[in-house]
Design a protein around this motif. Structure first.
Motif, PDB file in Angstrom:
ATOM      1  N   ASN A  53       0.959  -1.274  -0.153  1.00  0.00           N
ATOM      2  CA  ASN A  53       0.207   0.136  -0.003  1.00  0.00           C
ATOM      3  C   ASN A  53       0.718   1.394  -0.222  1.00  0.00           C
ATOM      4  O   ASN A  53       1.817   1.434   0.820  1.00  0.00           O
ATOM      5  N   ARG A 105      -2.207   6.453   0.026  1.00  0.00           N
ATOM      6  CA  ARG A 105      -3.530   5.833  -0.576  1.00  0.00           C
ATOM      7  C   ARG A 105      -4.324   5.305   0.887  1.00  0.00           C
ATOM      8  O   ARG A 105      -4.339   3.970   0.638  1.00  0.00           O
ATOM      9  N   ARG A 114      -7.435   3.141  -0.361  1.00  0.00           N
ATOM     10  CA  ARG A 114      -7.243   1.853  -0.448  1.00  0.00           C
ATOM     11  C   ARG A 114      -6.853   1.123   0.671  1.00  0.00           C
ATOM     12  O   ARG A 114      -7.253  -0.220   0.706  1.00  0.00           O
ATOM     13  N   SER A 122      -9.984   0.090   2.304  1.00  0.00           N
ATOM     14  CA  SER A 122     -10.708  -0.862   1.516  1.00  0.00           C
ATOM     15  C   SER A 122     -10.227  -2.396   1.803  1.00  0.00           C
ATOM     16  O   SER A 122     -10.840  -3.135   1.897  1.00  0.00           O
ATOM     17  N   ASP A 174      -3.384  -3.767  -2.470  1.00  0.00           N
ATOM     18  CA  ASP A 174      -4.343  -3.078  -1.523  1.00  0.00           C
ATOM     19  C   ASP A 174      -5.524  -2.953  -2.398  1.00  0.00           C
ATOM     20  O   ASP A 174      -6.900  -2.646  -1.888  1.00  0.00           O
ATOM     21  N   ASP A 175      -5.820  -3.304  -3.768  1.00  0.00           N
ATOM     22  CA  ASP A 175      -7.116  -3.253  -4.313  1.00  0.00           C
ATOM     23  C   ASP A 175      -7.372  -4.513  -4.566  1.00  0.00           C
ATOM     24  O   ASP A 175      -8.717  -4.861  -5.484  1.00  0.00           O
ATOM     25  N   HIS A 229      -2.297  -9.034  -7.486  1.00  0.00           N
ATOM     26  CA  HIS A 229      -3.066  -8.738  -6.374  1.00  0.00           C
ATOM     27  C   HIS A 229      -3.246  -9.810  -5.358  1.00  0.00           C
ATOM     28  O   HIS A 229      -3.413  -9.338  -4.153  1.00  0.00           O
ATOM     29  N   GLN A 253      -9.737  -7.536  -8.788  1.00  0.00           N
ATOM     30  CA  GLN A 253      -9.269  -6.119  -8.372  1.00  0.00           C
ATOM     31  C   GLN A 253     -10.446  -5.007  -8.387  1.00  0.00           C
ATOM     32  O   GLN A 253     -11.354  -5.003  -9.145  1.00  0.00           O
ATOM     33  N   LYS A 254     -10.413  -4.427  -7.300  1.00  0.00           N
ATOM     34  CA  LYS A 254     -11.568  -3.409  -7.152  1.00  0.00           C
ATOM     35  C   LYS A 254     -11.112  -2.197  -7.966  1.00  0.00           C
ATOM     36  O   LYS A 254      -9.927  -1.970  -8.352  1.00  0.00           O
ATOM     37  N   SER A 314     -10.444   1.390  -9.145  1.00  0.00           N
ATOM     38  CA  SER A 314     -10.208   2.703  -8.227  1.00  0.00           C
ATOM     39  C   SER A 314      -9.235   3.416  -9.018  1.00  0.00           C
ATOM     40  O   SER A 314      -8.723   2.920 -10.024  1.00  0.00           O
TER      41      SER A 314
END
Length: 252
Positions: A30, A34, A37, A40, A103-104, A157, A217-218, A220
């Motif tokens: 991370n 951020r 993130r 999240s 972090d996503d 990820h 993956q989110k 963002s």
């Protein structure tokens, strides 16, 4: 929520906990700025019943270099350096294996028994890299619970690196930075490029995909590619953020 559904949810969460506990240690990358993130990611780990940060899953601050040094974007070089620094930390700690998250990461709810079948298969094979979450290739049509020697992969990820390959991969990434762009053995590139190119020049590397894919993956704002127009215009950022929230909810 019914008692039966609660029991099923606890069982699925427990299986994801066992997956993480299978490895010596996990790190989540991370960037310090951020914090969105990071929040999240904490929610994602809470969703599967895993404490974060903890001794088992540690926060690893990513790098944001000031120069591209031959890589297509500063953020891509930052990703390369961040993933390499996790390998260095694993070497320093003399870990037998290491699990890496970005972090996503966005965990998908596994079906009953899926994770246990993956772990059982993993204990029976020799491996160097396992991708538990990936953007490409698609897991549709792949045989599982582990698919060997997949085509080139995209997505760092949620993956693991094993044994002596931790040092081998770190050394290869060091060498890439010292070579010129376009070198046949691999020059400056992003994380995905390095993890794919080493396979092209060393076919002995044992790579597996978990089937099914356990994480996406989110959506963002990217830290790797150059910002898109809608991320540069501050007056529409709230609308963009709302659209991403809706998109992420649709991933379930």
């Amino acid at each position: 929520m019914s008692i039966k559904w609660q029991a099923l949810t606890v069982s699925r969460n427990s299986s994801m906990q066992r997956l993480i506990e299978y490895f010596d240690r996990a790190y989540l990358i991370n960037l310090p700025d951020r914090t969105d993130r990071l929040r999240s990611a904490k929610r994602e780990f809470a969703k599967i019943g895993v404490e974060f940060p903890s001794d088992r899953v540690r926060l690893h601050y990513g790098e944001r270099p000031s120069e591209r040094r031959g890589v297509y974007a500063i953020g891509a070089r930052g990703s390369f350096c961040s993933h390499r620094s996790v390998l260095r930390e694993a070497e320093k700690q003399r870990l037998k294996n290491v699990l890496v998250f970005e972090d996503d990461v966005f965990f998908r709810p596994p079906a009953e028994g899926e994770v246990d079948r993956i772990l059982s298969a993993l204990s029976e094979v020799e491996w160097d890299i396992v991708y538990f979450g990936y953007l490409s290739p698609s897991d549709r049509g792949l045989s599982g619970p582990l698919f060997k020697d997949p085509p080139l992969t995209i997505g760092g990820h949620f993956y693991a690196v094993n044994g002596p390959f931790i040092s081998r991969m770190r050394e290869y990434m060091d060498q890439c930075e010292m070579r010129p762009v376009g070198h046949p053995d691999g020059g400056p590139m992003g994380r995905d490029g390095a993890y794919n190119h080493i396979r092209l020049i060393s076919p002995d590397i044992r790579v597996y995909l978990a089937v099914p894919n356990l994480a996406r993956q989110k959506s963002s704002r990217s830290d790797i590619a150059d910002l898109r127009l809608w991320d540069r215009l501050t007056f529409i950022r709230p609308a963009v953020s709302f659209a991403r929230i809706i998109k992420n909810k649709l991933l379930y």
